[in-house]
Design a protein around this motif. Sequence first.
Motif, PDB file in Angstrom:
ATOM      1  N   TYR A   8       0.857  -1.181   0.000  1.00  0.00           N
ATOM      2  CA  TYR A   8       0.000   0.000   0.000  1.00  0.00           C
ATOM      3  C   TYR A   8       0.891   1.227   0.000  1.00  0.00           C
ATOM      4  O   TYR A   8       1.815   1.324   0.812  1.00  0.00           O
ATOM      5  CB  TYR A   8      -0.922   0.017   1.220  1.00  0.00           C
ATOM      6  N   ASP A   9       0.627   2.126  -0.931  1.00  0.00           N
ATOM      7  CA  ASP A   9       1.380   3.369  -1.023  1.00  0.00           C
ATOM      8  C   ASP A   9       2.885   3.104  -1.115  1.00  0.00           C
ATOM      9  O   ASP A   9       3.689   3.796  -0.497  1.00  0.00           O
ATOM     10  CB  ASP A   9       1.050   4.262   0.171  1.00  0.00           C
ATOM     11  N   GLY A  10       3.233   2.049  -1.861  1.00  0.00           N
ATOM     12  CA  GLY A  10       4.633   1.720  -2.093  1.00  0.00           C
ATOM     13  C   GLY A  10       5.316   0.976  -0.962  1.00  0.00           C
ATOM     14  O   GLY A  10       6.507   0.678  -1.041  1.00  0.00           O
ATOM     15  N   LYS A  11       4.590   0.659   0.090  1.00  0.00           N
ATOM     16  CA  LYS A  11       5.177  -0.039   1.234  1.00  0.00           C
ATOM     17  C   LYS A  11       4.550  -1.415   1.390  1.00  0.00           C
ATOM     18  O   LYS A  11       3.338  -1.561   1.328  1.00  0.00           O
ATOM     19  CB  LYS A  11       4.972   0.768   2.516  1.00  0.00           C
ATOM     20  N   THR A  12       5.386  -2.425   1.620  1.00  0.00           N
ATOM     21  CA  THR A  12       4.918  -3.789   1.821  1.00  0.00           C
ATOM     22  C   THR A  12       4.802  -4.071   3.313  1.00  0.00           C
ATOM     23  O   THR A  12       5.676  -3.687   4.090  1.00  0.00           O
ATOM     24  CB  THR A  12       5.881  -4.787   1.162  1.00  0.00           C
ATOM     25  N   PHE A  13       3.711  -4.720   3.699  1.00  0.00           N
ATOM     26  CA  PHE A  13       3.488  -5.058   5.103  1.00  0.00           C
ATOM     27  C   PHE A  13       2.757  -6.387   5.183  1.00  0.00           C
ATOM     28  O   PHE A  13       2.163  -6.837   4.207  1.00  0.00           O
ATOM     29  CB  PHE A  13       2.693  -3.951   5.818  1.00  0.00           C
TER      30      PHE A  13
END
Length: 108
Positions: A8-13
């Motif tokens: 999401y929004d370039g961030k992986t979690f």
Amino acid sequence: MLSHLATYDGKTFDSHAALLNQRPCASKIVYRITSDGNYRLDASSSGCDASYVNIQQRLYSKNVWKIDGSKIFIGGKEGIGHTYTLTFSGDKMIWKSEYGDVITYQKL
């Protein structure tokens, strides 16, 4: 489920790890992929509160699965859902979406 990596929004979690931080009982939720084509969430033995169990099980109450080659579709009978590339590694089943999500399940 072992993990659900999402971006999401370039961030992986790991959304599954985040869920477990909020609701540790979710570690005892089981996903049942049955031979009759049903895909169900079973939280009946999770120890989660009754309202959470009811909501989660209703969300998955009509889901179906279908495999075509290395692709697995999860969704409703009307064809609305998600398709993932399916791989196996030992007792793990890994689903990868075209959007980069990766869901890993372990066979019980």
